[in-house]
Design an enzyme around this catalytic site. Structure first.
Site, PDB file in Angstrom:
ATOM      1  N   SER A  87       0.791  -1.234   0.000  1.00  0.00           N
ATOM      2  CA  SER A  87       0.000   0.000   0.000  1.00  0.00           C
ATOM      3  C   SER A  87       0.820   1.280   0.000  1.00  0.00           C
ATOM      4  O   SER A  87       0.249   2.366  -0.122  1.00  0.00           O
ATOM      5  CB  SER A  87      -0.971   0.001   1.183  1.00  0.00           C
ATOM      6  N   SER A 105       1.463  -7.112   1.528  1.00  0.00           N
ATOM      7  CA  SER A 105       1.127  -7.960   0.394  1.00  0.00           C
ATOM      8  C   SER A 105       1.363  -9.402   0.826  1.00  0.00           C
ATOM      9  O   SER A 105       2.056  -9.643   1.821  1.00  0.00           O
ATOM     10  CB  SER A 105       2.023  -7.625  -0.809  1.00  0.00           C
ATOM     11  N   HIS A 126       3.327   5.340   5.480  1.00  0.00           N
ATOM     12  CA  HIS A 126       2.403   4.348   4.947  1.00  0.00           C
ATOM     13  C   HIS A 126       3.066   2.995   5.074  1.00  0.00           C
ATOM     14  O   HIS A 126       4.251   2.836   4.793  1.00  0.00           O
ATOM     15  CB  HIS A 126       2.039   4.619   3.491  1.00  0.00           C
ATOM     16  N   ASP A 127       2.281   2.020   5.518  1.00  0.00           N
ATOM     17  CA  ASP A 127       2.752   0.651   5.536  1.00  0.00           C
ATOM     18  C   ASP A 127       2.198  -0.086   4.329  1.00  0.00           C
ATOM     19  O   ASP A 127       1.313   0.407   3.631  1.00  0.00           O
ATOM     20  CB  ASP A 127       2.361  -0.056   6.835  1.00  0.00           C
ATOM     21  N   GLY A 128       2.736  -1.251   4.084  1.00  0.00           N
ATOM     22  CA  GLY A 128       2.244  -2.078   2.994  1.00  0.00           C
ATOM     23  C   GLY A 128       2.253  -3.532   3.407  1.00  0.00           C
ATOM     24  O   GLY A 128       3.221  -4.009   4.003  1.00  0.00           O
ATOM     25  N   GLY A 181       4.008  14.710  13.856  1.00  0.00           N
ATOM     26  CA  GLY A 181       4.430  15.267  12.574  1.00  0.00           C
ATOM     27  C   GLY A 181       4.855  14.199  11.595  1.00  0.00           C
ATOM     28  O   GLY A 181       5.338  14.496  10.502  1.00  0.00           O
ATOM     29  N   GLY A 191       0.238  14.651  15.870  1.00  0.00           N
ATOM     30  CA  GLY A 191       0.949  14.772  17.135  1.00  0.00           C
ATOM     31  C   GLY A 191       2.456  14.715  16.979  1.00  0.00           C
ATOM     32  O   GLY A 191       3.192  15.508  17.577  1.00  0.00           O
TER      33      GLY A 191
END
Length: 490
Positions: A82, A312, A308-310, A304, A302
């Site tokens: 993602s 699959s 994004h994690d991913g 800053g 909070g």
């Protein structure tokens, strides 16, 4: 049981560490990796760190596939999952700045297939920020009915045009892959290029991501092979074939080095592949309904942090930034998390936290471990109970004539095990926001024990009933009529 599953669902979704300063820098990361990597069970790991806008450290451990000698390097491509959504969002923002897309225009303005359809009134901004109304479950639904091919994404989105969002737009925030499938198709239609070509030409090449590409449906031997959890071990997935249809939400394939260049570009405050103002807009809350998600990026007001994690099948990734400090970390692991055992979350978040100078509070895995172990033991317990029921069959048969209490003790377990089966194969997967079939792609061992526990529970209850009534069912057939008597045996 359900509480443990809920906790695990939250853990798999990912959480940013608390905003407390901790020891940071390449040295602390190296020490942490040396300690934690072996316990993760992951075959391979690659990471890269950015400080003051420059790539300051890269590292790798392990192999691209268990059983092979090829080592992972910082230039080994991994499916990023993602994290790919940020590339799709960046593509859309480029089209916005080119005057070809309006963030607040209706989807049907760009994709004719959505005209007069349930989702036609959703705006581009709502798709980018996950406030469209599409649900997590809808986003994780299987597309097995759509065959692979050059136009796979177009055919997937054509099918989605007939799907009504689970909720009205802009009424709640809910993460959904569906949003980014549609946005990927929007990029194709507006730009006149297929998604793979657009991202390669407009982002990967200008940023200098030479060891990266977009999923094209082909097999790529150079990629790190994904490994799914299997009862404390990791099994390699067969082949390295990519999926064109899922490319906009999870199909950008990139190395740790290349992703570090990408994050450096996002933080540089310059006008290049996108204006500095456009990048800033992507990395702050999209709306009041989306306070922790921007346009393709998760945000934490909070700390800053922007990240994004991913996830699959067999690969888990994390890209995180502190834009105000021009500090970032990329972590790529080719091993899917087991359920409480062999999880990679602590490894990924620990590297990122140390690189960004934040405290890593990933919590304990004991509740997930207990839940998984209980599922492993449950089928064995039911099978042993069936053997016990056969040895005590005379006592069980006596329950048939034991009045209400006897009949209740015979039939009530069937009801409870049917309900338990529904919980295990229906409700528990929904806590992960995914159907059972999709969950199997990520955690096959978990699905095996869920199904085994559900099936053996019902079999045990049914077996007790068969033991109780078998003699009564057979008895009439043993009552032979006298010779010469043609009356029916009652």
């Amino acid at each position: 049981m359900l509480a443990a599953a809920a906790l695990s669902a939250v853990a798999l979704a990912g959480a940013w560490p608390a905003p407390v300063r901790a020891q940071s820098g390449p040295g602390s990361v190296e020490s942490f990796v040396d300690t934690e990597f072996p316990g993760s069970g992951a075959p391979g790991l690659a990471y890269a760190l950015v400080a003051d806008g420059e790539v300051t450290s890269v590292g790798a451990r392990g192999v691209v596939e268990r059983g092979r000698d090829e080592a992972v390097t910082p230039d080994t491509p991994f499916v990023t999952g993602s994290i790919s959504k940020s590339f799709t969002a960046l593509s859309v923002m480029q089209l916005v700045e080119a005057g070809k897309v309006d963030l607040d225009a209706r989807l049907s303005r760009y994709l004719d297939v959505f005209a007069d359809r349930p989702a036609g009134a959703i705006t581009v901004r709502q798709l980018l920020s996950h406030t469209s109304g599409y649900s997590t479950v809808q986003g994780n639904a299987s597309h097995a009915d759509v065959t692979p091919g050059q136009d796979e994404l177009a055919r997937r989105v054509d099918h989605l045009a007939d799907v009504a969002p689970a909720n009205p737009p802009d009424e709640q925030w809910e993460y959904s892959n569906t949003n980014y499938e549609i946005l990927g198709r929007l990029v194709e239609v507006v730009s006149g290029r297929e998604y793979q070509a657009y991202v390669a030409e407009a982002i990967l090449e200008p940023v200098g991501m030479a060891n990266s590409f977009v999923a094209d449906g082909e097999i790529h031997e150079a990629m790190a092979t994904g490994h799914t959890p299997w009862f404390g071990t990791k099994r390699p997935l067969p082949g390295n074939r990519t999926s064109r249809g899922s490319a906009p939400q999870g199909g950008v394939v990139a190395s740790a080095n290349d992703l570090a260049r990408y994050l450096r570009m996002m933080m540089n405050g310059q006008d290049d592949v996108l204006s500095a103002g456009g990048k800033s807009l992507m990395m702050r809350p999209a709306s009041a309904m989306s306070p922790f998600y921007g346009l393709g990026w998760r945000v934490d007001p909070g700390t800053g942090a922007v990240w994004h994690d991913g996830v699959s099948p067999g690969v888990e990734t994390l890209a995180s930034m502190l834009p105000t400090e021009k500090t970032a970390a990329v972590v790529l692991v080719n091993g899917g998390s087991g359920f409480g055992f062999g999880e990679t979350g602590h490894l990924r978040s620990g590297i990122a936290a140390r690189a960004l100078g934040l405290d890593d509070d990933n919590g304990s895995a004991w509740s997930r471990q207990a839940f998984f172990l209980s599922l492993v033991v449950m089928p064995i317990t039911y099978l042993l109970s069936m053997a016990w029921a056969w040895r005590r069959r005379s006592q069980i048969r006596a329950k048939v004539t034991g009045g209400f209490s006897g009949l209740f003790s015979l039939w009530f377990p069937l009801l409870t095990t049917l309900v338990a089966a529904w919980v295990l194969v229906g409700l528990v997967p929904s806590l992960f926001g995914t159907p059972l079939g999709t969950l199997r792609l990520f955690a096959p061992d978990l699905v095996v024990v869920l199904v085994a526990s559900a099936v053996t529970g019902v079999l045990w209850a049914a077996f007790r009933l068969w033991v109780a009534y078998a003699d009564r069912i057979r008895r009439p057939s043993r009552q032979a009529a006298p010779i010469g008597d043609d009356r029916t045996v009652p």
